[in-house]
Design a protein around this motif. Sequence first.
Motif, PDB file in Angstrom:
ATOM      1  N   TYR A   1      -4.513  38.045  49.658  1.00  0.00           N
ATOM      2  CA  TYR A   1      -5.817  37.519  49.284  1.00  0.00           C
ATOM      3  C   TYR A   1      -5.672  36.250  48.455  1.00  0.00           C
ATOM      4  N   ALA A   2      -4.710  36.255  47.528  1.00  0.00           N
ATOM      5  CA  ALA A   2      -4.478  35.059  46.716  1.00  0.00           C
ATOM      6  C   ALA A   2      -4.094  33.888  47.607  1.00  0.00           C
ATOM      7  N   SER A   3      -3.251  34.132  48.588  1.00  0.00           N
ATOM      8  CA  SER A   3      -2.819  33.070  49.495  1.00  0.00           C
ATOM      9  C   SER A   3      -3.981  32.534  50.318  1.00  0.00           C
ATOM     10  N   GLU A   4      -4.862  33.432  50.767  1.00  0.00           N
ATOM     11  CA  GLU A   4      -6.023  32.989  51.539  1.00  0.00           C
ATOM     12  C   GLU A   4      -6.909  32.077  50.704  1.00  0.00           C
ATOM     13  N   LEU A   5      -7.102  32.447  49.452  1.00  0.00           N
ATOM     14  CA  LEU A   5      -7.931  31.621  48.566  1.00  0.00           C
ATOM     15  C   LEU A   5      -7.291  30.268  48.316  1.00  0.00           C
ATOM     16  N   ILE A   6      -6.004  30.281  47.991  1.00  0.00           N
ATOM     17  CA  ILE A   6      -5.303  29.024  47.708  1.00  0.00           C
ATOM     18  C   ILE A   6      -5.375  28.107  48.917  1.00  0.00           C
TER      19      ILE A   6
END
Length: 230
Positions: A90-95
Motif C-alpha cells: 500500500y505504501a508503494s502504491e501511494l508513493i
Amino acid sequence: MRILICEDSVLLREGLVRLLQHSGHEVVSALPDAESLREAVAHTDPELCILDVRLPPSFTDEGIRAALDLRRARPALPLLVLSQYVEEQYASELIGTTGGTRSGAIGYLLKDRVADIADFVDAVERIHAGATVLDPEVVSQLLARRRQDDRLQRLSDRERTVLAALAEGRSNQAIATLLHVSEATVEKHITSIFQKLELDVDESGNRRVLAALVHLEHTRPNPTQTGTQR
C-alpha cells in the motif's frame, strides 16, 4: 488548514478531530467510511485528507483504494493514510502517485504516531506544505527488503541513514541536526546518493528518493512477493 478525516474508529476519529482543532486547524468533515467520501470532498473542499487504510465494510483495502481514487480525481490534494501495521504494498502504491508537477504530497504513518501529538501535527503540516512523509518503520522495511540490490549496496552506512531520513520527509536542516553535521555535508551525501542510485538531482529531492524506493520495490528479485504478511 481545512482537513477531512475518514476513520471508522470512533475514538480515534474524535481524537483526531480534537487534536487537530486544538492545533488551530478546521476539520470540515469526519466520516466513518468511504461511502460518501467523494461527495464530502466536493462539498467541503478540504486542503488535506486523512484516511484509514482499512475501512468498512470489509476492512481490507477500502481506505487505500479511496485514497488512490481521490488522487486520480484530485491529483493536487495532499493525502495522509494511517495504518495499524506496516503494509509495504500500500505504501508503494501511494508513493507511486507522487510523480508529475500536479501531484499533491502524500503521507503514510502508523497509527501509533498519533500518540506523539507534536510530531503528528508537524507531519500533517509538512504534508500540507508539499512534503512526502513515510513512517520510519515503512522506510526501514523497504530498505531492508532491498538490501541485496546492487544500487543500495553502493551506499555507505551514513548515506543509508540520510536516505531513510529523506524518505521520512525530513529537511536537509533537520537531517543535519539529527546527524550533528553541517547542511553542506548533508547536501554532499544527498548528491552522492542520487549518483549511486542513478537519479538526477533536482529540487524535488525528497520525491526522487521516494521514487527510487518504489523503483527498487517494483524490481525486486522475487516477482511473486507482493508485500509483508498481514
